[in-house]
Write an enzyme that holds these catalytic residues in place. Structure first.
Site, PDB file in Angstrom:
ATOM      1  N   TRP A   1       1.281  -0.791   0.164  1.00 43.32           N
ATOM      2  CA  TRP A   1      -0.016   0.074   0.018  1.00 43.32           C
ATOM      3  C   TRP A   1       0.989   1.159   0.043  1.00 43.32           C
ATOM      4  O   TRP A   1       1.644   1.527   1.456  1.00 43.32           O
ATOM      5  CB  TRP A   1      -0.770  -0.173   1.231  1.00 43.32           C
TER       6      TRP A   1
ATOM      7  N   ASN B   1       6.922  -4.037   6.333  1.00 41.93           N
ATOM      8  CA  ASN B   1       6.264  -3.098   6.134  1.00 41.93           C
ATOM      9  C   ASN B   1       5.709  -1.592   7.787  1.00 41.93           C
ATOM     10  O   ASN B   1       6.940  -1.208   8.368  1.00 41.93           O
ATOM     11  CB  ASN B   1       4.514  -3.465   7.955  1.00 41.93           C
TER      12      ASN B   1
ATOM     13  N   LYS C   1     -23.415   9.255   7.187  1.00 34.10           N
ATOM     14  CA  LYS C   1     -23.605   7.802   7.870  1.00 34.10           C
ATOM     15  C   LYS C   1     -24.764   7.370   8.331  1.00 34.10           C
ATOM     16  O   LYS C   1     -24.834   5.976   7.781  1.00 34.10           O
ATOM     17  CB  LYS C   1     -23.071   8.225   9.102  1.00 34.10           C
TER      18      LYS C   1
ATOM     19  N   LYS D   1     -17.209   2.149  -2.978  1.00 36.53           N
ATOM     20  CA  LYS D   1     -16.485   2.273  -2.603  1.00 36.53           C
ATOM     21  C   LYS D   1     -15.924   3.438  -2.896  1.00 36.53           C
ATOM     22  O   LYS D   1     -15.554   4.670  -2.207  1.00 36.53           O
ATOM     23  CB  LYS D   1     -15.536   1.677  -1.623  1.00 36.53           C
TER      24      LYS D   1
HETATM   25  C1  AGP Z   1     -19.345   8.627   2.350  1.00 35.01           C
HETATM   26  O1  AGP Z   1     -19.839   7.727   3.491  1.00 35.01           O
HETATM   27  C2  AGP Z   1     -19.451   7.292   1.471  1.00 35.01           C
HETATM   28  N1  AGP Z   1     -18.924   6.170   0.404  1.00 35.01           N
HETATM   29  C3  AGP Z   1     -19.670   9.112   0.059  1.00 35.01           C
HETATM   30  O2  AGP Z   1     -20.504   9.607  -0.226  1.00 35.01           O
HETATM   31  C4  AGP Z   1     -18.113   9.487  -0.224  1.00 35.01           C
HETATM   32  O3  AGP Z   1     -17.635  10.127   0.226  1.00 35.01           O
HETATM   33  C5  AGP Z   1     -17.756   9.839  -1.719  1.00 35.01           C
HETATM   34  O4  AGP Z   1     -18.027   8.568  -3.071  1.00 35.01           O
HETATM   35  C6  AGP Z   1     -16.571  10.325  -2.324  1.00 35.01           C
HETATM   36  O5  AGP Z   1     -15.873   9.491  -2.400  1.00 35.01           O
HETATM   37  P1  AGP Z   1     -14.180   9.973  -2.500  1.00 35.01           P
HETATM   38  O6  AGP Z   1     -13.354  10.345  -1.220  1.00 35.01           O
HETATM   39  O7  AGP Z   1     -13.085   8.635  -2.844  1.00 35.01           O
HETATM   40  O8  AGP Z   1     -14.177  10.349  -3.484  1.00 35.01           O
END
Ligand code: AGP
Length: 616
Positions: free
Chosen positions: A76, A102, A493, A611
């Site tokens: 990473w 690491n 959240k 994500k």
């Molecule tokens: C937050 O909990 C969400 N997963 C989502 O709003 C996220 O913050 C948003 O998609 C932005 O992602 P990034 O920070 O990777 O740009």
């Protein structure tokens, strides 16, 4: 976080190492590699590649390797882009010593300069290679007699927190492993032994493990394991333990979800940022900030904070701070609005893009729009070497480590901490913060990891509160000033992992509509720490109570007036208002998490969400 696997035994080492790395993929990585001692060839078999393990496996392809000892690594990136050259394992200049690592060798630059003066040629940008070269030189000076002695001679010269595993050509059945602050665990087999960064990689082979302690230097062969403590300068006996976790539990280090594990990592994340960004003398420094960019910081006359979702909420906090402390007009926009809003920009503007993944399509488009219009661009990113990090004029990494849970928690805290440091740094650069005030800000920033840990201890009370309200379908969040964004983030959240409707509002707006929602069924989360507008928040709460609303309050320790007014009260340690969003969000993260779990939701992978949103 990087993953380490080492093996010595009767099996073919290549499939063992690959399987071990597969078990460690969950930790997040951007490159991988293995090195084995090939008995037929009488030398190292080294393969490493940027990208996922599939790329590495394809490269290994049909190589037939007669190897029973080896080490492997998933990286990473922290120092140096994800690339084959920067991937581990690293080999020293003599070609006799291989190392995987690491953590961070903090004094790597100074060590590298000394080695370069001795004509050591480096092939990567990493701190890891410095470790390999340093140990390799000690090994060659010791005439290749003992990898253990070489490591013992080199370690006192290295500063930081790291774990590494070594393999040499001359003693090809022996691994040497060292642990300092980063975990390393030995797996005990029959006629074989293993070493890894966490038990997950060992479980397919053994449940008998030895957790190395700080400054343990272990010598591992297929037949035995000997451990030398550099602390006591003696050989020591470490009792084996039996692992009862299954693989999934092991990846979460015993937590039921990645999100909960990452919430509990928040004090460590803040401590890491402190150590990286604030000198002992109390100065702020950004290793990736060039002199040229610093002079642009002096000249800009407007700032934009541009991002999505949670990162947008961090930008809102950063915007309030930027105007208060650096006295620079600041505008915050979500990326999707900025990119199509035909913004009026010039070289006197700074556009700050905040993003955990560094790959969010709308934020990447916003970056390109800002650059096309001549603005200076600065990315605040968690993933090293990501697209946005590479395309911005400058980048500040948030060093939160990989965030696996879709709902962002530790990355948000890291964004806030990094943004506040950037604001204080800019304010000082432009002489807008008095030195005495700057010192107080740094003093109070240094207390945040401990304050954060204290809030985390209230876990049981979050549980009880969620038990009362988890079946409700509508929640209102209100806050003011620095904590208006906290209301938005708390609501996000809850909605994204429990699927309940949750709305964040500026508390001053209650009378302009939301107060119509208030009745005995309506929970209102009121974020009211010490602040300029504390009394105003109290008035809002009284209006809610007058209409039988349910008040769940987040306030500063000692505010008994607020505690008495609330149906539920969670306190944070007292701190300056500017730092309070880093603490007030924690009870809201827990409330969202507990409500989602009680509703049986898939906390780490909520429905419909990704994500990283790499599409529009
Ligand atoms: C937050 O909990 C969400 N997963 C989502 O709003 C996220 O913050 C948003 O998609 C932005 O992602 P990034 O920070 O990777 O740009």
């Amino acid at each position: 976080m990087c993953g380490i696997i080492g093996y010595t035994g009767y099996r073919n080492a290549v499939p063992v190492l690959i399987q071990g790395l597969e078990q460690l993929e969950y930790r997040g990585y951007d490159s991988a590699g293995i090195v084995c001692y090939d008995h037929r060839k009488g030398g190292f078999f080294l393969i490493k590649e940027k990208g996922k393990l599939a790329v590495l496996k394809e490269k290994i392809g049909n190589f037939s390797v007669d190897a029973h000892v080896g080490i492997g690594h998933t990286r990473w990136a922290t120092h140096g882009e994800p690339s084959r050259a920067n991937a581990h394992p690293h080999i020293d200049a003599s070609g006799r010593v291989a190392l995987v690592h690491n953590g961070i060798i903090e004094n790597y630059a100074a060590l590298k300069a000394v080695l370069q003066k001795k004509k050591v040629r480096f092939v990567s940008q990493t701190d890891t290679e410095v470790g390999a070269q340093l140990i390799g030189r000690c090994y060659v000076k010791g005439k290749g007699k003992s990898l253990f002695e070489a490591a013992k001679a080199a370690i006192p010269q290295m500063r930081g927190y790291f774990a590494f595993v070594l393999l040499s050509k001359d003693n090809p059945d022996t691994l040497v492993a060292y642990k300092h602050s980063n975990p390393l665990v030995i797996g005990l087999g029959q006629g074989e032994n293993f070493v890894a960064s966490d038990v997950t990689a060992l479980l397919p082979y053994t449940r008998q493990v030895i957790y190395l302690e700080d400054d343990d230097l272990a010598v591992i062969t297929r037949k035995d394991v000997r451990i030398f403590s550099l602390k006591s300068q003696t050989w020591v006996k470490r009792e084996p333990a039996t692992v009862h976790w299954n693989v999934s539990q092991a990846q979460k280090q015993g937590f039921p979800h990645f999100m909960l594990k990452e919430m509990h990592e928040q004090p460590v994340v803040l401590r890491n940022i402190l150590e990286k960004r604030i000198s002992k003398k109390g100065d702020i420094f950004f290793d990736t900030m060039t002199g040229g960019f610093r002079s642009r910081l002096r000249q800009i006359d407007r700032v934009y904070m541009v991002s999505c979702g949670t990162a947008h909420h961090a930008g809102l906090v950063g915007s309030v701070a930027m105007e208060k402390y650096a006295r620079i007009p600041c505008r915050t926009q979500v990326s999707s609005e900025f990119r199509y809003g035909d913004p009026i920009l010039s070289a006197k503007d700074l556009v700050i893009l905040i993003t955990q993944s560094g790959e969010t399509a709308d934020t990447l488009a916003a970056l390109r729009e800002a650059k096309a219009k001549g603005a200076a661009t600065l990315a605040i990113v968690n993933v090293v070497g990501s697209t946005i990090a590479r395309e911005a004029d400058a980048v500040l990494y948030t060093h939160a480590g990989p965030e696996i849970g879709v709902a962002s928690t530790k990355a948000y805290i890291a964004q806030l901490a990094t943004l506040l440091l950037l604001v204080f740094y800019t304010g000082k650069l432009r002489r807008k913060i008095h030195p005495r005030e700057f010192k107080t800000l740094i003093r109070d920033f240094r207390r945040l990891p401990e304050h954060c840990a204290k809030v985390l201890q209230e876990g049981k009370r979050f549980e009880a509160c969620a038990q009362k309200h988890f079946s409700r379908r509508h929640f209102l969040y209100i806050g003011r000033g620095y904590n208006y964004p906290t209301a938005l983030e708390g609501a996000l959240k809850l909605k994204e992992i429990s699927y309940a409707h949750a709305h964040g509002y500026a508390a001053g707006e209650m009378k302009h509509g939301p107060i119509a929602l208030i009745d005995h069924e309506q929970p209102v989360i009121c974020i009211a720490p010490d602040s300029l507008t504390y009394e105003k928040m109290i008035s809002n709460i009284q209006e809610i109570r007058a209409r039988d609303g349910i008040v769940i309050a987040i306030g500063s320790r000692g505010h008994h007036d607020l505690e008495k007014m609330a149906d539920e009260f969670f306190s944070i340690p007292r701190t300056q208002e500017v730092f309070s969003p880093i603490l007030t969000i924690i009870p809201l993260q827990f409330l969202a998490y507990k409500v989602a779990v009680l509703n049986g939701r898939d906390v780490d992978q909520p429905r419909n969400l990704a994500k990283s949103v790499t599409v529009e």
